[in-house]
Design a protein around this motif. Structure first.
Motif, PDB file in Angstrom:
ATOM      1  N   THR A  46       9.536 -42.525 -59.835  1.00 31.52           N
ATOM      2  CA  THR A  46       9.918 -42.823 -58.457  1.00 31.52           C
ATOM      3  C   THR A  46      11.375 -43.249 -58.386  1.00 31.52           C
ATOM      4  O   THR A  46      11.935 -43.766 -59.360  1.00 31.52           O
ATOM      5  CB  THR A  46       9.041 -43.948 -57.868  1.00 31.52           C
ATOM      6  N   GLU A  47      11.962 -43.042 -57.233  1.00 31.04           N
ATOM      7  CA  GLU A  47      13.356 -43.458 -57.033  1.00 31.04           C
ATOM      8  C   GLU A  47      13.488 -44.973 -57.137  1.00 31.04           C
ATOM      9  O   GLU A  47      14.447 -45.473 -57.727  1.00 31.04           O
ATOM     10  CB  GLU A  47      13.882 -42.964 -55.669  1.00 31.04           C
ATOM     11  N   LYS A  48      12.530 -45.704 -56.579  1.00 28.77           N
ATOM     12  CA  LYS A  48      12.561 -47.164 -56.654  1.00 28.77           C
ATOM     13  C   LYS A  48      12.493 -47.614 -58.109  1.00 28.77           C
ATOM     14  O   LYS A  48      13.219 -48.517 -58.523  1.00 28.77           O
ATOM     15  CB  LYS A  48      11.388 -47.757 -55.847  1.00 28.77           C
TER      16      LYS A  48
ATOM     17  N   MET B 228      15.332 -49.738 -60.141  1.00 31.53           N
ATOM     18  CA  MET B 228      15.026 -50.981 -60.850  1.00 31.53           C
ATOM     19  C   MET B 228      15.410 -50.868 -62.321  1.00 31.53           C
ATOM     20  O   MET B 228      15.902 -51.831 -62.912  1.00 31.53           O
ATOM     21  CB  MET B 228      13.546 -51.321 -60.693  1.00 31.53           C
ATOM     22  N   TYR B 229      15.196 -49.695 -62.899  1.00 32.48           N
ATOM     23  CA  TYR B 229      15.591 -49.460 -64.293  1.00 32.48           C
ATOM     24  C   TYR B 229      17.099 -49.658 -64.453  1.00 32.48           C
ATOM     25  O   TYR B 229      17.541 -50.300 -65.411  1.00 32.48           O
ATOM     26  CB  TYR B 229      15.180 -48.053 -64.725  1.00 32.48           C
ATOM     27  N   GLU B 230      17.881 -49.133 -63.540  1.00 31.64           N
ATOM     28  CA  GLU B 230      19.343 -49.295 -63.625  1.00 31.64           C
ATOM     29  C   GLU B 230      19.740 -50.767 -63.494  1.00 31.64           C
ATOM     30  O   GLU B 230      20.667 -51.223 -64.166  1.00 31.64           O
ATOM     31  CB  GLU B 230      20.041 -48.435 -62.563  1.00 31.64           C
ATOM     32  N   GLN B 231      19.037 -51.509 -62.648  1.00 30.13           N
ATOM     33  CA  GLN B 231      19.300 -52.950 -62.539  1.00 30.13           C
ATOM     34  C   GLN B 231      18.990 -53.645 -63.858  1.00 30.13           C
ATOM     35  O   GLN B 231      19.745 -54.521 -64.303  1.00 30.13           O
ATOM     36  CB  GLN B 231      18.458 -53.566 -61.421  1.00 30.13           C
ATOM     37  N   ILE B 232      17.884 -53.259 -64.471  1.00 34.61           N
ATOM     38  CA  ILE B 232      17.510 -53.839 -65.768  1.00 34.61           C
ATOM     39  C   ILE B 232      18.591 -53.539 -66.797  1.00 34.61           C
ATOM     40  O   ILE B 232      19.005 -54.422 -67.552  1.00 34.61           O
ATOM     41  CB  ILE B 232      16.137 -53.308 -66.231  1.00 34.61           C
TER      42      ILE B 232
END
Length: 182
Positions: free
Chosen positions: A108-110, A114-118
């Protein structure tokens, strides 16, 4: 209606059985085709959902262990500092491996956001650890033996609990995975 009455009973029975067999065959074909679709959906749920949950949990555990090692590092003896630095490197390697796995299963895009934030926060965390490592080598602390022992007495059982929890999770996954595949 009169044409049906003129047909022999044996022909009526044969036609009726053939009609019932055709209906049963249609239902069977539909069931088999839908079972394949259902199997694909179940596999998708396992690959994209459950493995994501497990990988995220493993990342959290490795980061928690890394945070313990980071907090212990400044108060460690020279010998234990080497062990803490080795542990940090080991957990860093584990988190990097798990992040690669996580990146592959997110759909999912969300989830990708979130992965990029992590990834960003993880880089900031590792940069802060690098600064701490430099500062720890610059300064030495005279830690009373009793305090060092108390810290170690708390840290070691805590790490063992985390390791056992990880082992239990891995055991559950190793039992569930073969059952899932059959």
């Amino acid at each position: 209606m009169g044409a049906i009455n003129n047909v022999k009973v044996s022909v009526k029975l044969i036609v009726s059985f053939l009609l019932v067999a055709a209906i049963a065959a249609f239902i069977g074909v539909m069931g088999i085709s839908n079972a394949g679709t259902l199997n694909g959906l179940v596999d998708n749920m396992y690959i994209n959902r459950l493995s994501t949950i497990k990988t995220s949990g493993d990342i959290n555990l490795a980061l928690a262990n890394m945070r313990v090692a980071v907090r212990t590092l400044p108060m460690s003896s020279p010998t234990d500092k080497k062990a803490q630095l080795a542990a940090i490197q080991s957990y860093e390697k584990r988190v990097n491996e798990l992040l690669k796995v996580l990146e592959k299963v997110l759909t999912t895009e969300k989830g990708k956001e979130m992965y990029e934030q992590i990834r960003t926060e993880y880089k900031n965390f590792m940069d802060a650890i690098a600064v701490l490592e430099v500062e720890v080598h610059k300064h030495s602390f005279n830690i009373p033996d009793a305090l060092e022992k108390a810290v170690m007495d708390v840290r070691v059982p805590g790490l063992r609990v985390a390791e056992h929890a990880t082992d239990l999770g891995n055991l559950s996954a190793s039992i569930a995975e073969p059952e899932w595949e059959h």
